[in-house]
Design an enzyme around this catalytic site. Structure first.
Site, PDB file in Angstrom:
ATOM      1  N   THR A   1     -57.973   8.546 -34.200  1.00  0.00           N
ATOM      2  CA  THR A   1     -56.922   7.682 -34.729  1.00  0.00           C
ATOM      3  C   THR A   1     -57.389   6.962 -35.987  1.00  0.00           C
ATOM      4  OG1 THR A   1     -56.140   7.349 -32.464  1.00  0.00           O
ATOM      5  CG2 THR A   1     -55.327   5.830 -34.137  1.00  0.00           C
TER       6      THR A   1
ATOM      7  N   TYR B   1     -45.193  14.211 -29.480  1.00  0.00           N
ATOM      8  CA  TYR B   1     -43.867  14.165 -30.087  1.00  0.00           C
ATOM      9  C   TYR B   1     -42.764  14.244 -29.037  1.00  0.00           C
ATOM     10  CZ  TYR B   1     -39.871  15.047 -33.075  1.00  0.00           C
ATOM     11  OH  TYR B   1     -38.654  14.955 -33.695  1.00  0.00           O
TER      12      TYR B   1
ATOM     13  N   TYR C   1     -57.820  11.661 -23.959  1.00  0.00           N
ATOM     14  CA  TYR C   1     -57.662  10.453 -24.778  1.00  0.00           C
ATOM     15  C   TYR C   1     -56.459   9.673 -24.275  1.00  0.00           C
ATOM     16  CZ  TYR C   1     -57.682   7.824 -29.257  1.00  0.00           C
ATOM     17  OH  TYR C   1     -57.746   6.856 -30.233  1.00  0.00           O
TER      18      TYR C   1
ATOM     19  N   LYS D   1     -61.621   8.785 -22.868  1.00  0.00           N
ATOM     20  CA  LYS D   1     -61.652   7.583 -23.699  1.00  0.00           C
ATOM     21  C   LYS D   1     -60.429   6.751 -23.365  1.00  0.00           C
ATOM     22  CE  LYS D   1     -61.500   5.705 -28.379  1.00  0.00           C
ATOM     23  NZ  LYS D   1     -61.134   5.928 -29.793  1.00  0.00           N
TER      24      LYS D   1
END
Length: 299
Positions: free
Chosen positions: A47, A109, A138, A168
């Site tokens: 990110t 999306y 993630y 994570k």
């Protein structure tokens, strides 16, 4: 392969301009800066690294440069894409280059996808990768809109437990991170929160993959050292958290790229649209506040 652990930078990606290519020549010096700051590894193309704003080809070339100049740093590659085919292609390329693990966000999306579909996505990815691939999931639902639930974790462990390496947790919720650490000892759990490094280390996490370490590596490493060497962990964490408070009102990559101009000797690097750089006034205010924190004069 190295074992990712400790303090890992969610490293920045340099661009020549807001619509220009990746500034590949900038990367070796940046990796030296991170290593000299005491970090144990890097997460590339996440990110903070603006990975979703890059093409698959750009990301592969970036990983090639990173792997050639990694030194002793462990390398995790962010390989999640909206399209499963792109995720597979990028993940295969990263593994072929020798990264120590891949980090994959869920497809972001399609909104409100069924857990069964998300699990099938991750299973299809694992099926397409070598048996010894290390796959990390993630969890950053505030960005993707798609949580990594226990149903998904349990299902992937049941079907691909040898490849499912870790997770994570960037939710910023310590209770959630602690649940993961306690419930899944077979997985390496990393916090994604700068504010939770001390808690994560004390709670049994494998380490921290955080944004601030991409521009303030010594501040993040100081928390790790204080924890392992009997230092003042609370003070080290408080200082890092205070810097995090400065960055929070600003979009993180612009703030961190601005900060690099005074925390390193690296030349200024650009953001890629839609991100915009800070104004001169914002940069000056950020630096002044940072210097007050470092001088111990901030209330």
């Amino acid at each position: 392969m190295a074992e990712p652990r400790g303090i890992i930078s969610a490293m920045l990606t340099p661009f020549t301009s807001d619509v220009g290519p990746v500034d590949y020549e900038w990367l070796p010096g940046y990796l030296r800066f991170l290593a000299d700051g005491g970090l144990h590894g890097v997460l590339a193309l996440g990110t903070t690294g603006e990975g979703p704003s890059m093409s698959v080809a750009e990301r592969i070339r970036t990983l090639e440069i990173i792997m050639a100049h990694r030194g002793e740093l462990s390398v995790i590659a962010g390989t999640g894409c909206a399209a499963l085919t792109d995720t597979i292609a990028l993940s295969r390329a990263a593994i072929d280059l020798g990264v120590d693990a891949i980090l994959v966000m869920p497809p972001f999306y399609i909104k409100q996808p069924d857990e069964t579909g998300i699990l099938a996505y991750f299973r299809a990815l694992c099926d397409a990768l070598p048996a010894d691939a290390r796959v990390m999931l993630y969890h950053i639902p505030q960005v993707t809109g798609v949580p990594i639930t226990r149903t998904i974790i349990d299902g992937l462990l049941a079907s691909h437990g040898t490849q499912f390496y870790g997770l994570k947790d960037s939710s910023g919720d310590w209770e959630h991170s602690k649940m993961l650490i306690d419930s899944y000892p077979q997985l390496r759990i990393f916090t994604g929160s700068d504010r939770l490094i001390a808690r994560a280390l004390a709670g049994g996490a494998a380490g921290a993959i955080t944004a601030l370490s991409s521009a303030f590596p010594k501040l993040a490493r100081a928390v790790f050292d204080a924890f392992h060497q009997g230092g003042d962990v609370a003070a080290a964490q408080a200082r890092l958290s205070a810097v995090r408070d400065l960055v929070n009102p600003i979009n993180t990559p612009p703030a961190l790229k601005a900060a690099l101009t005074w925390t390193s000797d690296l030349p200024e690097t650009a953001l890629r649209l839609p991100l915009l750089p800070l104004s001169n006034e914002e940069v000056a205010a950020l630096r002044a506040a940072y210097e007050r924190i470092m001088a111990g004069t901030t209330p």
